[in-house]
Structures are given as C-alpha cells and as structure tokens.
Scaffold this motif. Sequence first.
Motif, short mmCIF file in Angstrom:
data_model
loop_
_atom_site.label_atom_id
_atom_site.label_comp_id
_atom_site.label_asym_id
_atom_site.label_seq_id
_atom_site.Cartn_x
_atom_site.Cartn_y
_atom_site.Cartn_z
N GLY A 219 0.96 -1.27 -0.04
CA GLY A 219 0.08 -0.21 0.17
C GLY A 219 0.87 1.30 -0.02
N LEU A 220 0.62 2.16 0.85
CA LEU A 220 1.36 3.40 0.84
C LEU A 220 2.58 3.29 1.97
N SER A 221 2.30 2.19 2.73
CA SER A 221 3.61 2.24 3.71
C SER A 221 4.86 1.52 3.46
N PRO A 222 5.98 1.79 3.30
CA PRO A 222 7.22 1.51 3.22
C PRO A 222 7.48 0.17 4.08
N TYR A 223 8.05 -0.86 3.75
CA TYR A 223 8.27 -1.84 4.64
C TYR A 223 9.55 -1.73 5.42
N TYR A 224 9.63 -2.00 6.73
CA TYR A 224 10.72 -1.60 7.50
C TYR A 224 10.69 -2.56 8.67
N GLU A 225 11.66 -2.91 9.25
CA GLU A 225 11.77 -3.56 10.49
C GLU A 225 12.83 -3.15 11.57
N SER A 226 12.84 -3.72 12.69
CA SER A 226 13.85 -3.31 13.40
C SER A 226 14.21 -4.45 14.64
N ILE A 227 15.47 -4.45 15.01
CA ILE A 227 15.89 -5.20 16.17
C ILE A 227 16.42 -4.54 17.30
N ASP A 228 16.95 -5.46 18.25
CA ASP A 228 17.78 -4.75 19.45
C ASP A 228 19.06 -5.27 19.16
N LEU A 229 19.75 -4.80 20.08
CA LEU A 229 21.31 -5.03 19.95
C LEU A 229 21.77 -6.59 20.08
N VAL A 230 20.80 -7.24 21.19
CA VAL A 230 21.44 -8.36 21.31
C VAL A 230 21.15 -9.23 19.94
N ASP A 231 20.05 -9.04 19.33
CA ASP A 231 20.08 -9.86 17.88
C ASP A 231 20.78 -9.32 17.04
N ALA A 232 21.22 -7.87 16.85
CA ALA A 232 22.06 -7.43 15.74
C ALA A 232 23.44 -8.05 16.06
N PHE A 233 23.84 -8.39 17.23
CA PHE A 233 25.26 -8.71 17.30
C PHE A 233 25.24 -10.43 17.52
N LEU B 19 4.66 4.33 12.44
CA LEU B 19 3.72 4.76 13.53
C LEU B 19 4.64 4.52 14.83
N GLY B 20 5.59 4.11 14.85
CA GLY B 20 6.24 3.96 16.26
C GLY B 20 6.51 2.64 16.72
N ARG B 21 5.97 1.53 16.05
CA ARG B 21 5.90 0.51 16.76
C ARG B 21 6.81 -0.82 16.23
N GLY B 22 7.88 -0.22 15.57
CA GLY B 22 9.09 -0.96 15.13
C GLY B 22 9.12 -1.46 13.88
N GLY B 23 8.06 -1.59 12.98
CA GLY B 23 8.05 -2.41 11.87
C GLY B 23 6.74 -2.11 11.09
N TYR B 24 6.78 -2.48 10.00
CA TYR B 24 5.39 -2.33 9.03
C TYR B 24 4.43 -3.13 9.72
N TRP B 25 4.60 -4.50 9.69
CA TRP B 25 3.62 -5.32 10.63
C TRP B 25 3.09 -4.77 11.95
N GLU B 26 3.87 -4.63 12.71
CA GLU B 26 4.03 -4.03 14.11
C GLU B 26 2.82 -2.69 13.87
N ASP B 27 3.15 -1.85 12.99
CA ASP B 27 2.26 -0.71 12.90
C ASP B 27 0.79 -1.13 12.67
#
Length: 253
Positions: free
Chosen positions: A168-182, A235-243
Amino acid sequence: MTRRLMTRRAALTGLVASPMILSGCDRLGQSPSFRNIVLSSGEWLSYRMHRLFGANAMAREYTEAEMSPDFRTNGSTRPQSAEYQRHLANGFATWSLKVSGLVEEPQAIPLADLRAMPSRTQITRHDCVEGWSAIGKWTGVPLGAVLDRVMLKPEARYIVFRCADALGLSPYYESIDLVDAFHPQTILAYGMNGSDLSQGHGAPIRLRVERQLGYKHAKFIMEIEAVDSLSDIGLGRGGYWEDTGFYEWYAGI
Ligand SMILES: Nc1nc2c(c(=O)[nH]1)N[C@H]1C(S)=C(S)[C@@H](COP(=O)(O)O)O[C@H]1N2
Ligand SMILES: [Mo]
C-alpha cells in the motif's frame, strides 16, 4: 576501538551478568520504547526471558539433506520503486547499503565490499507467522561486522532496516535490538541455497535473524539506521506489520 569492543562484549556477554537488567536500566536490557504501545504481557515475558536466559542461544542449524526442495516466497516479491528497478536492471552493480543514524562513520557500502567481508553460511528453518516453514541455506555478512565497521555510538539501542518495497502506501521496515543485531547468526544475506539471492527472496540483501519469525527478516534492504528509540519511525511500533497492529515487535521463537 575500545567502544567497538565494548559494544560487542556488552551485546554478547554483559547482559546476563548485569544486575541492571532487572530494573530495566541497561541499554541492552531495557524494555523497548514505543510511542503508542507497551509490549503485550506475553510479548514482554517472552522478550525478557529470552534476554535473561537465551541472549547467546543459537537457532538450530540443519544439514544439506534437510533443506526444503521448494522455498516459497512471501510478502512483496518485486519492489516497484524506480530506484530499485534501476538497480535490478544492472545487477545491483552500483547499489550500496546506506548505514546511518547513531554511528561514528556513516557509510554507503558497495555490495562488492559486503561480499568481500568475512561471511557466514547457515542452514536454518524459516517460520512464517501465517503457518508455513521452510529450511534454506543462507550466506551473508554478519550484521555485527557491518556495525563494527561504522562504529555504533553508545546511545544506539536498535537497528532499523529500510526496504525498497511498500505494501500500500507504507514502506516495509523492521527493527531489532542490539542483542539480536550482534548475534552470530544474524546476517545480511546476499546468497541463498548456493546462488545469489533471487529478487523474490529479497535481492540484493535481506536480513536473517534466525531466532525470530519470518516477517522480521526484512528483504530488499536499502538502508540500515542505528537509533535510540523506535518512536519516531513509521507509526512508532518498530516495523510495518507492528504498525498495523497485527503482529508483535518481539517475534522470538
Ligand atoms: N521488504 C520486505 N521484507 C519482507 C516481507 C515483505 O513483504 N517485504 N515479507 C516478510 C514475510 S511475512 C516473510 S514470511 C518473509 C518471506 O521471505 P521469502 O520471500 O524469502 O520466503 O519475508 C519477510 N520480509
Ligand atoms: Mo511471514
């Protein structure tokens, strides 16, 4: 240098030992901060238990014989943006990964440079929240090595992945914390099942974050950004699906 080592050590070993985690003051152990929501109680419990007892736990790895003969695609398979289409047309020869935000040295890293960095190959099971799984072989550069290269600032707490596609109009994005990042199995994959990553599976690179559900594994990554809060993104919840409110931010399995 010191900061680099500290970041990695903190991410990999400091967490369990830290008494701060129980009071939620450790930057790695703190509950995620969002604009609109707090974690649901089940999500909070699962996040906290994984962080306390399983920060270093490895996802199961499989043998070649166990690989799925077919690994379906899901979600977007063909980003429509003109920029992506241009890169696709010339084999991503001039594509580079932008790394921005709370880092000492923002960079645009060419695909060839990512491929030249030490790589990791792993055979893992992908679990989609919609109820299917598949075992595949992934090759890529550990995200931690990329973060070491740009040097995270001490305020960084999350890594955000910005993708080329939009639903739709919302770009897909995601996020993880640093424990998972490393985590050693968290890689930016450019290869799958012994070939270059196909377009449908997320070319030129996609995230593999093996201890979380499929929707966290961002495909078609264009930029990664280090941030101290997720509140001002989407929208501030950390990802496309989260939003959308359908799925939780912490999708640990
Ligand atoms: N950019 C982007 N990443 C995405 C999606 C998407 O639609 N766009 N779908 C997610 C979902 S729900 C799943 S299950 C996996 C599917 O990965 P695959 O196409 O390689 O099977 O990608 C995830 N990453
Ligand atoms: Mo999914």
